[in-house]
Design an enzyme around this catalytic site. Sequence first.
Site, PDB file in Angstrom:
ATOM      1  NE  ARG A  12      30.373  11.138  79.587  1.00  0.00           N
ATOM      2  CZ  ARG A  12      31.323  11.969  79.976  1.00  0.00           C
ATOM      3  NH1 ARG A  12      32.611  11.657  79.793  1.00  0.00           N
ATOM      4  NH2 ARG A  12      31.035  13.120  80.520  1.00  0.00           N
ATOM      5  CE1 TYR A  19      24.485   5.261  84.770  1.00  0.00           C
ATOM      6  CE2 TYR A  19      25.819   6.650  83.357  1.00  0.00           C
ATOM      7  CZ  TYR A  19      24.778   6.503  84.249  1.00  0.00           C
ATOM      8  OH  TYR A  19      24.041   7.592  84.607  1.00  0.00           O
ATOM      9  CE  LYS A  25      27.495  12.333  74.905  1.00  0.00           C
ATOM     10  NZ  LYS A  25      27.342  12.824  76.234  1.00  0.00           N
ATOM     11  CG  HIS A  45      28.691  17.175  74.290  1.00  0.00           C
ATOM     12  ND1 HIS A  45      29.248  17.424  75.529  1.00  0.00           N
ATOM     13  CD2 HIS A  45      27.620  16.396  74.523  1.00  0.00           C
ATOM     14  CE1 HIS A  45      28.532  16.812  76.461  1.00  0.00           C
ATOM     15  NE2 HIS A  45      27.539  16.196  75.883  1.00  0.00           N
ATOM     16  CB  SER A  75      28.701  15.851  80.850  1.00  0.00           C
ATOM     17  OG  SER A  75      29.243  15.323  79.668  1.00  0.00           O
ATOM     18  CB  CYS A 107      26.841  22.231  81.772  1.00  0.00           C
ATOM     19  SG  CYS A 107      28.220  21.797  82.855  1.00  0.00           S
ATOM     20  CG  ASP A 129      24.251  14.491  74.752  1.00  0.00           C
ATOM     21  OD1 ASP A 129      24.563  15.301  75.642  1.00  0.00           O
ATOM     22  OD2 ASP A 129      24.903  13.447  74.532  1.00  0.00           O
ATOM     23  NE  ARG A 186      23.182  11.133  82.811  1.00  0.00           N
ATOM     24  CZ  ARG A 186      23.652  12.154  82.082  1.00  0.00           C
ATOM     25  NH1 ARG A 186      23.035  12.525  80.981  1.00  0.00           N
ATOM     26  NH2 ARG A 186      24.722  12.813  82.469  1.00  0.00           N
TER      27      ARG A 186
END
Length: 580
Positions: A70, A198, A207, A227, A249, A251, A276, A365
Site C-alpha cells: 500500500r 497491488y 481497504k 480493521h 497491518s 501484526c 482482516d 501475499r
Amino acid sequence: MTTKLSALQSWVDQAASHTQPDAIHWCTGTDTEYREMIKTMVSDGTLTALNEKHYPNCYLHRSDPNDVARVEHLTFVCTEKEEDAGPNNHWMQPEAAHARVDALFDGCMQGRTMYVIPYCMGPIDSPYSRCGVEITDSLYVVVNMKLMTRMGDKALQRIEDEGTFVKGLHSTGDLDPERRLIMHFPHELTIKSIGSGYGGNALLGKKCHALRIASYQARQEGWLAEHMLIVGLESPEGETHYLACAFPSACGKTNLAMLIPPESLPGWKIRTLGDDIAWLHLDDDGQLRAINPESGYFGVVPGTNEKTNKNAYDMIMHDTIFTNVAITADNDPWWEGKTDGTPAIDWQGRVFDAAKGKAAHPNSRFTVAASNNPSYSSFADAPEGVVISAIVFGGRRKELAPLVYEAKNWEHGVLIGAGVASETTAANIGEVGVVRRDPMAMQPFCGYNFADYWAHWLSFAERAEKLPKIFHVNWFRQSSDGEFLWPGFGENLRVLRWIIDRCENRVDANETPIGFLPHPEDIDTSDLDISPAAMQTLTSIDRDQWRAEMESVGEYLESYGDRLPEALRKQQRSIAAALA
Ligand code: GTP
Ligand code: SPV
Ligand code: MN
C-alpha cells in the site's frame, strides 16, 4: 452484457469513453470464468503455474518491483472541508482531486479490456452487507476479487434491486509511482485508483470500500467498519465466545483468526469468521454483532509454516494465488520462514542470491478463498453475524506494552484504542520498525477525521444495551537481546482464555492506572519455556515509561484540536494523574 440499472450503465459507459478500452467484459463470477481468466494470464505470463503435484491450482504473480505494498503517501480522502478528512488523512479538494486523477485515466485502457466487477461485501442475503462495482483493466484484480468478495451475477442482482453501489474505477496505468493515486470521495461513494496493481491499492472492495468508504457511511448510519479479525472460541465445556481484534497491518490478525490450540489446551475449538475486516452493528437487543464483509484472505506469506500456523500452511497448498514469493528448483513457492526447500529464483524472478536481499518480498501475499481454511466457520456466511464478547486492540511493541490488559470501562477502552501505537511493517511502502500511533489499527483506513471517529465510538455507550469488554494485547515484546518474550501464535490462546474468563467474571486481576493486568499465575504457562522473570515483565508496567507514554498520547490527542471529544481528554488526564 449490460445492466437494467441505468445509474450503473451510464457510469460504465462514461468510464469507457474516458478510458477507451478495446472491449468491455461484465464479470459473472462463475468458476468457469475464473479458470478461463487464469488460463489467459498463464499464457501471457501474468501468472506462472506452480508445481501441480505439490501445489495444485496454485499460481505465482510477480508484481512490478515498485508496486509491492500500500502507498499511504499517495492515498487521499477528498472532502469539501479539509477538517472532515482530519489530520489522519491526506486530503485534496474533490474537484481538484477529480481533475488530477481523471487526467491520468484519459485513454488509459486503450488496447486493453475493461472488466466490470459487481461485488457484494458480506453475505449476499445479509442486511448488513453493501455492494459495489469495480471497473478495472487488470485480470489479476478480477481473479483476486473473485476470491476475496462475493462477485458476479448475484451481486449484480442485489445492486439492481437496491439501486445503490460504491463506484470504484481502477487502472494499473503505467505503474509509475509518480502517476499513482488512490482517491476516495466518501460523499460520492466513489473511489478512483490508478498506477498500482497491488492488494489494498487495487482490490477496491477491501481497504478502499470496506474500510475507508464504509467507515464514513458507518458513522452516518450508526455502525462501525473496522480493521478487525473475527474469531470464535469454543471451550472444552462447550461455551462459545466471539472476539473482534484490531491489530495494524502485518501484526498478527490472520494468524490469530486461524489459531491452532496448543497441546496443553486440549478440547478448545477455534473457528475463523474473518481475518482482516469486521462490520459491527447494534442489533435489536442492543448487542454488538459482527460480519466479515470479505470472502477470502489476502494474507502475509513469510513466517507461515507448520509450527506457526498449520491451518494457513495447509490452506495455501491448493487453489491459491501467490504474489511476490520465491520459487524452488521444483517450482514450489518459497518464503522466509518456510522450513522445507530452498529458494532458486527470488520474488523478482532473478536467480536467488542472499546478497541481494530476501528471497520472498516481506509483504508477499497469498490470496485464497476463505472456504479453503480448515478452521472456517459457517457463521461467516450467517446474514445476522455473531455477537461479540470482547474487542481486543493490539500492536507490535518491543517495549512498554504488557502481554494483555483490560480497560476499566467503554470510555477507557476507546482511549486505549485511540492510543494504540505499533512498529511499522512492510504492508506499506516506507520505513519499517518505527513506532507510530495507529488508533484502532485504522490510521491508514479511516475515511474521516479521527476525532469524529472517536466520538462515534464513544456514542455506543449510550446506544447499546450490552457492550463487549475492551482489551489490549502485545505478542511482540522483546528481551534486551532482541528475542520475543512470548511464544505467540497458538500459545496466544492462553491469553484469550484469560480474556474470556474476565468477560465471564471468573478471574481476578491486578488493578493499575492503565487498566486491569493479569496476575502472572492466571496466565497458564505450563509446558512453555518462559521464565518467571519474563512473565513478570509481561504482566507488569514500568511507571516511568508509562508516564511518558500517557504524555505522548495526550499530545497526540491534542493534535486533533477542538474536535477531540472531552471524554477522551478526561480519560487521558486521569490516567496520567494516577501514574504521577
Ligand atoms: P495484514 O494482512 O497486513 O492486515 O496482517 P495481519 O494482521 O493479518 O498479520 P499476520 O497474521 O499475517 O502476521 C504478520 C506477520 O507476523 C507474519 O510474518 C506472522 O508470522 C507474524 N506473527 C503473527 N502472529 C504472531 C505472534 O503471535 N508472534 C510472533 N512473534 N509473530 C507473529
Ligand atoms: C493490510 O495492509 O492491512 C492488508 C493488505 O491487509 S492490503 O490489502 O494490501 O491492504
Ligand atoms: Mn489488513
